[in-house]
Design an enzyme around this catalytic site. Sequence first.
Site, mmCIF file in Angstrom:
data_model
loop_
_atom_site.group_PDB
_atom_site.id
_atom_site.type_symbol
_atom_site.label_atom_id
_atom_site.label_comp_id
_atom_site.label_asym_id
_atom_site.label_seq_id
_atom_site.Cartn_x
_atom_site.Cartn_y
_atom_site.Cartn_z
ATOM 1 N N ASN A 1 -0.148 2.446 1.140
ATOM 2 C CA ASN A 1 0.434 1.725 0.005
ATOM 3 C C ASN A 1 1.379 0.651 0.415
ATOM 4 O O ASN A 1 2.186 1.016 0.757
ATOM 5 C CB ASN A 1 1.276 2.673 -1.053
ATOM 6 C CG ASN A 1 0.610 3.788 -0.914
ATOM 7 O OD1 ASN A 1 -0.585 4.531 -0.142
ATOM 8 N ND2 ASN A 1 -0.950 4.428 -2.577
ATOM 9 N N HIS B 1 -2.657 -2.196 8.770
ATOM 10 C CA HIS B 1 -3.165 -2.782 7.216
ATOM 11 C C HIS B 1 -2.262 -3.478 6.743
ATOM 12 O O HIS B 1 -3.081 -4.227 4.919
ATOM 13 C CB HIS B 1 -3.730 -1.062 6.139
ATOM 14 C CG HIS B 1 -4.344 -0.396 5.936
ATOM 15 N ND1 HIS B 1 -5.751 -1.174 6.537
ATOM 16 C CD2 HIS B 1 -5.489 0.923 6.919
ATOM 17 C CE1 HIS B 1 -6.737 -0.756 7.000
ATOM 18 N NE2 HIS B 1 -6.089 1.150 6.509
ATOM 19 N N MET C 1 -1.954 6.532 3.775
ATOM 20 C CA MET C 1 -2.417 5.920 3.373
ATOM 21 C C MET C 1 -1.759 4.686 2.821
ATOM 22 O O MET C 1 -0.500 4.038 3.561
ATOM 23 C CB MET C 1 -2.222 6.048 1.554
ATOM 24 C CG MET C 1 -3.091 5.037 0.269
ATOM 25 S SD MET C 1 -3.539 6.148 -1.013
ATOM 26 C CE MET C 1 -4.810 8.061 -0.787
ATOM 27 N N GLU D 1 -1.381 2.200 9.647
ATOM 28 C CA GLU D 1 -0.854 2.235 8.841
ATOM 29 C C GLU D 1 -0.433 0.485 8.471
ATOM 30 O O GLU D 1 -0.296 0.208 7.647
ATOM 31 C CB GLU D 1 -0.906 3.024 8.436
ATOM 32 C CG GLU D 1 -1.353 4.431 7.870
ATOM 33 C CD GLU D 1 -2.904 4.382 7.216
ATOM 34 O OE1 GLU D 1 -2.599 3.436 6.083
ATOM 35 O OE2 GLU D 1 -3.574 4.771 7.507
#
Length: 630
Positions: A31, A67, A29, A64
């Site tokens: 974040n 992202h 993920m 990631e």
Amino acid sequence: RWDEETFGLEYDLDIFNVVAVNDFNMGAMENKSLNIFNTSCVLASPETATDADYERIQGIIAHEYFHNWTGNRVTCRDWFQLTLKEGLTVFRDQQFSMDMTSAAVKRIEDVNVVRSMQFPEDNGPMAHPIRPESYIAMDNFYTVTVYRKGAEVIRMYHTLLGKEGFRKGMDLYFQRHDGSAVTCDDFRRAMADANGVDLTQFERWYLQAGTPVVRCEAKYDVEAKRLSLLLKQSCRTPQGGDALPFHMPIRVGFLAQDGSELLPERVLELKEASQEFVIENVNSKPVLSLLRGFSAPIKLEYERDDEELAFLMAHDKDSFNRWEAGQLMFSRTIHANAKAMQAGQAMQLNAKLVDAVRRTLLDTSLDKSLQAYALTLPNLQNLAESMEIVDPDALVDAYKFTKKEIARSLRDHLLKTYEANLLPEDSFRNDAEAIGMRRLKNVCLGYLAALGDKEVLDVCLKQALTANCMTDLVAAASCLAANPGEQSDKALEHFYQQHAKDDNLVFCKWIAIQAAACTDQALEIVDKLFKHPSFTIKNPNICRSLFISFAGNMKHFHRADGSGHRWLTDRILELDKLNPQTAAKILTKLAGYKRFDAPRQASMKAQLERVRNTEGVSKDTMEIAIRALA
């Protein structure tokens, strides 16, 4: 560094923080400033991770990281735009991995995922466009269609516009939308405006589900030196209607009879349901290399004989299409044998296929990783996708027959190639050459193990007991798990006691190998593994390793008596009380029941109805059951 050089995107923080979590449903993920990773996607050593694991981890960490721009700095206006960030970022991590490893090998691996996972999703009750229009549980939105088909749609922009045109579109996208929440249409407009092209029709990739089928017919006029290519596209929607024509790029190569490039490669832009492309000044009839690089996520139909496929295997300048020609030859033989078995006739091995495999095996000029993939049979999911009615018994038996007879015909060559690619046991290397040698060696071992004789199984056992890396241990143990007996018992016990007992990630490999093994005791083995002291239903990685591996064990998960379906449904209902998201993902393995014969259809449907009718089932799992039964 790569992102700065390729897309001009610099990381905007001083530190890239990462945390690893053992009990985590997702891979990772993104974040902002603290990326969360499943331990399986970030922790690796030669003793615990295979070569494929290392490459997967490299891609996921890159994903990631990427992202930060395509997901965080520019994010989605709403969940329906999820493919805007995921499809784009998967494409970016694929490009990165292609530059870091072998571009051809990476492309083959990615296409295998699309064909074995996304095509069946597009061809069943779970079909949806890459930009879905509705959902009950948001967790069910994270699909192979949104991610992988979404990435193929981004790749088509890249093919249509070229590398420089795509970069111009990306630059304009960030110039317009940095710091904003946007839509898929905003990305498409940036690509169109930056290059001065009309991409209105291209939006249909976001609106329509289903896998297009493109049929090619070629005519060559000797006197006029003119080549005509007629391309016809069709696509059935999940509702049973006809989709509107897509805008897609078809990369085409033209080979002369000596294997040289007769004409420069062309990208044909197919927009109509039926469209003719005429090429003048073609001095001789070419051998066509169609859909190079898998330039569009479609199924291609074009009539070729075995001689032409063998020619492409030997001469095509596009590495993907050389591999593809071999896959088609394998597939023809396996499907023909499956039909023979259904008709009660003897199965046969195509002599031309054996010759083609022999040439590939003896071609020392090939990159060893590519050579290994060229020798690998198509996976069973891909083969099943080409059957009108899936017959697991006939398909698996035809697959095993074909592999065993190739091994019987080429035993000496396979054994010599295996021995020639052994690496010193006292040192470990993970450079491209060593990875390729391991891949090729272990493909040869897989063929030899199909013979099931003591000499070969002893070779497998020796490799399992002396392996200095997880890649070789997993390969040897997988061969032995499919051949139950003394050697298998020794190898699996050694694997557990020396490697898996105190390491969850290695334990996952140990149970996955056994759950996937095509043996008559498969169901009894997975039930025993489920009751193993080291198994816990609370860990998503362990659950997936056992349940999804068994669901991929085509013949034994799909036992005609339905026992495999009942066993997995029992586990799904138990898991749903603790982890609805993972339970729902596993239930999708029953969703394609309409593709099977009547008894298996009835069995799978009954289990879906059982889930639907169970009181207290989560909305995640209920949504899958309802959609599958619709």
